[in-house]
Motif scaffolding. Structure first.
Motif, mmCIF file in Angstrom:
data_model
loop_
_atom_site.group_PDB
_atom_site.id
_atom_site.type_symbol
_atom_site.label_atom_id
_atom_site.label_comp_id
_atom_site.label_asym_id
_atom_site.label_seq_id
_atom_site.Cartn_x
_atom_site.Cartn_y
_atom_site.Cartn_z
ATOM 1 N N VAL A 41 0.830 -1.204 0.000
ATOM 2 C CA VAL A 41 0.000 0.000 0.000
ATOM 3 C C VAL A 41 0.868 1.259 0.000
ATOM 4 O O VAL A 41 0.617 2.207 -0.759
ATOM 5 C CB VAL A 41 -0.952 -0.002 1.218
ATOM 6 C CG1 VAL A 41 -1.731 1.312 1.297
ATOM 7 C CG2 VAL A 41 -1.909 -1.183 1.140
ATOM 8 N N HIS A 42 1.899 1.273 0.851
ATOM 9 C CA HIS A 42 2.801 2.429 0.881
ATOM 10 C C HIS A 42 3.403 2.696 -0.499
ATOM 11 O O HIS A 42 3.445 3.836 -0.971
ATOM 12 C CB HIS A 42 3.931 2.194 1.891
ATOM 13 C CG HIS A 42 3.495 2.245 3.324
ATOM 14 N ND1 HIS A 42 2.789 3.304 3.856
ATOM 15 C CD2 HIS A 42 3.684 1.371 4.353
ATOM 16 C CE1 HIS A 42 2.557 3.085 5.141
ATOM 17 N NE2 HIS A 42 3.094 1.917 5.463
ATOM 18 N N LEU A 43 3.880 1.629 -1.148
ATOM 19 C CA LEU A 43 4.530 1.778 -2.456
ATOM 20 C C LEU A 43 3.535 2.198 -3.529
ATOM 21 O O LEU A 43 3.871 2.982 -4.431
ATOM 22 C CB LEU A 43 5.210 0.471 -2.863
ATOM 23 C CG LEU A 43 6.448 0.077 -2.058
ATOM 24 C CD1 LEU A 43 6.949 -1.299 -2.485
ATOM 25 C CD2 LEU A 43 7.561 1.111 -2.237
ATOM 26 N N ALA A 44 2.299 1.697 -3.443
ATOM 27 C CA ALA A 44 1.291 2.031 -4.444
ATOM 28 C C ALA A 44 0.970 3.523 -4.457
ATOM 29 O O ALA A 44 0.636 4.089 -5.504
ATOM 30 C CB ALA A 44 0.018 1.220 -4.192
ATOM 31 N N LEU A 45 1.080 4.170 -3.290
ATOM 32 C CA LEU A 45 0.706 5.591 -3.183
ATOM 33 C C LEU A 45 1.909 6.514 -3.013
ATOM 34 O O LEU A 45 1.738 7.727 -2.858
ATOM 35 C CB LEU A 45 -0.267 5.779 -2.020
ATOM 36 C CG LEU A 45 -1.591 5.010 -2.129
ATOM 37 C CD1 LEU A 45 -2.452 5.260 -0.901
ATOM 38 C CD2 LEU A 45 -2.341 5.388 -3.396
ATOM 39 N N ARG A 46 3.105 5.944 -3.060
ATOM 40 C CA ARG A 46 4.310 6.742 -2.805
ATOM 41 C C ARG A 46 4.468 7.910 -3.784
ATOM 42 O O ARG A 46 4.884 9.005 -3.404
ATOM 43 C CB ARG A 46 5.545 5.842 -2.881
ATOM 44 C CG ARG A 46 6.840 6.538 -2.488
ATOM 45 C CD ARG A 46 8.017 5.622 -2.689
ATOM 46 N NE ARG A 46 8.143 5.248 -4.100
ATOM 47 C CZ ARG A 46 8.999 4.357 -4.559
ATOM 48 N NH1 ARG A 46 9.762 3.702 -3.721
ATOM 49 N NH2 ARG A 46 9.066 4.083 -5.848
ATOM 50 N N SER A 47 4.103 7.689 -5.050
ATOM 51 C CA SER A 47 4.297 8.734 -6.062
ATOM 52 C C SER A 47 3.077 9.631 -6.245
ATOM 53 O O SER A 47 3.062 10.495 -7.114
ATOM 54 C CB SER A 47 4.665 8.090 -7.405
ATOM 55 O OG SER A 47 3.640 7.211 -7.835
ATOM 56 N N ASP A 48 2.037 9.430 -5.420
ATOM 57 C CA ASP A 48 0.829 10.254 -5.506
ATOM 58 C C ASP A 48 1.039 11.517 -4.670
ATOM 59 O O ASP A 48 1.116 11.445 -3.438
ATOM 60 C CB ASP A 48 -0.371 9.454 -4.981
ATOM 61 C CG ASP A 48 -1.697 10.182 -5.220
ATOM 62 O OD1 ASP A 48 -1.695 11.423 -5.298
ATOM 63 O OD2 ASP A 48 -2.729 9.494 -5.309
ATOM 64 N N PRO A 49 1.113 12.685 -5.296
ATOM 65 C CA PRO A 49 1.404 13.916 -4.542
ATOM 66 C C PRO A 49 0.232 14.430 -3.718
ATOM 67 O O PRO A 49 0.398 15.327 -2.898
ATOM 68 C CB PRO A 49 1.761 14.919 -5.650
ATOM 69 C CG PRO A 49 0.985 14.447 -6.835
ATOM 70 C CD PRO A 49 0.937 12.946 -6.739
ATOM 71 N N THR A 50 -0.964 13.839 -3.920
ATOM 72 C CA THR A 50 -2.146 14.355 -3.227
ATOM 73 C C THR A 50 -2.383 13.698 -1.871
ATOM 74 O O THR A 50 -3.220 14.169 -1.099
ATOM 75 C CB THR A 50 -3.407 14.166 -4.095
ATOM 76 O OG1 THR A 50 -3.670 12.761 -4.258
ATOM 77 C CG2 THR A 50 -3.209 14.812 -5.460
ATOM 78 N N PRO A 79 -4.582 13.183 3.537
ATOM 79 C CA PRO A 79 -4.478 14.148 2.445
ATOM 80 C C PRO A 79 -3.152 14.885 2.551
ATOM 81 O O PRO A 79 -2.649 15.107 3.661
ATOM 82 C CB PRO A 79 -5.667 15.088 2.680
ATOM 83 C CG PRO A 79 -5.978 14.947 4.139
ATOM 84 C CD PRO A 79 -5.632 13.545 4.525
ATOM 85 N N ALA A 80 -2.562 15.223 1.421
ATOM 86 C CA ALA A 80 -1.261 15.884 1.425
ATOM 87 C C ALA A 80 -1.349 17.222 2.156
ATOM 88 O O ALA A 80 -2.373 17.925 2.086
ATOM 89 C CB ALA A 80 -0.786 16.116 -0.002
ATOM 90 N N LYS A 81 -0.288 17.531 2.878
ATOM 91 C CA LYS A 81 -0.238 18.792 3.614
ATOM 92 C C LYS A 81 -0.056 19.948 2.637
ATOM 93 O O LYS A 81 0.758 19.878 1.730
ATOM 94 C CB LYS A 81 0.917 18.780 4.598
ATOM 95 C CG LYS A 81 0.782 17.677 5.656
ATOM 96 C CD LYS A 81 2.020 17.594 6.525
ATOM 97 C CE LYS A 81 1.911 16.470 7.547
ATOM 98 N NZ LYS A 81 3.121 16.319 8.342
ATOM 99 N N ARG A 82 -0.860 20.971 2.841
ATOM 100 C CA ARG A 82 -0.755 22.136 1.958
ATOM 101 C C ARG A 82 0.401 23.008 2.378
ATOM 102 O O ARG A 82 0.614 23.234 3.565
ATOM 103 C CB ARG A 82 -2.060 22.943 2.003
ATOM 104 C CG ARG A 82 -3.262 22.166 1.469
ATOM 105 C CD ARG A 82 -4.529 23.002 1.559
ATOM 106 N NE ARG A 82 -5.679 22.268 1.064
ATOM 107 C CZ ARG A 82 -6.907 22.746 1.057
ATOM 108 N NH1 ARG A 82 -7.152 23.969 1.538
ATOM 109 N NH2 ARG A 82 -7.914 22.012 0.569
#
Length: 229
Positions: A198-207, A225-228
């Protein structure tokens, strides 16, 4: 030194085709995974005949700690299967994949093949619980032989590959929910291997970003959610 590269639907199938083409047993070759396949892509493996090296490994007694870690792991798992009265054979595949932080990490995957459906169901267990226990046991026994904790994955009937694809799909769907709601979402408890997927699947998702929370068997992945900035 003879070597071939061959592709197929799965890693295990590509290995079988390569061994048949070379006319060699799995003990007589070194296997590298060039492309793991999945999500509609074919797997690609490179199989190299290394008869001189494997003769040394084959000649070593079962209790010896000499030889490549993948061959030691294969022998240990085959011993366990024999004690369980399960008739199957094991193929060890060494691959290098990025870890959660993007650093290369060597993983040994032990593919159990040739077992009947009843034995496969027994080995997998409810939601993969038996397979996880078997994998932990193999890692523990190998670590005692080589004096370090290896990264060994045990698979049967491509269960791991199917589970990986399922978890990657789940991760993407839950990430979409987090993006829409703007709130964190906690997944069900998972073992270390599945949390890593799961970590690897979302590692490149900037959101979004992920963290593990909890202790022991209740450890879970939380998607934030990504920190603004």
């Amino acid at each position: 030194m003879k070597r071939i590269e061959i592709s197929a639907r799965t890693v295990a199938e590509a290995i079988r085709l390569a061994l048949a083409q070379l006319g060699k047993d799995r003990d007589e070759v070194a296997i590298e995974v060039l492309e793991p396949g999945g999500n509609g892509d074919e797997a690609l493996v490179r199989v190299t005949v290394v008869e001189d090296e494997t003769d040394e490994v084959s000649a070593a007694p079962r209790g010896a700690s000499t030889g490549p870690v993948d061959q030691i792991a294969r022998q240990i798992l085959e011993d366990i299967l024999e004690r369980m009265d399960i008739h199957a054979y094991v193929t060890a595949v060494v691959s290098t994949v990025p870890d959660q932080h993007g650093e290369p990490e060597e993983t040994i995957t032990l593919h159990i093949e040739g077992a009947d459906e009843e034995a496969m169901s027994l080995l997998i267990g409810r939601r993969g619980e038996t397979l996880r226990s078997l994998q932990f046991m193999v890692n523990l026994l190998v670590s005692r032989r080589v004096q370090k904790w290896p990264q060994i994955v045990v698979d049967v009937g491509n269960y791991r590959q199917r589970r990986q694809e399922s978890l990657e799909g789940l991760a993407r769907r839950m990430a979409e929910r987090v993006r829409q709601s703007g709130r964190p979402l906690m997944l069900e408890p998972m073992g270390a291997y599945e949390r890593r997927i799961v970590h690897l699947a979302l590692r490149s998702d900037p959101t979004v970003y992920t963290e593990s929370s909890g202790e022991g068997e209740n450890r879970k992945v939380v998607i934030y959610p990504a920190k603004r900035s």
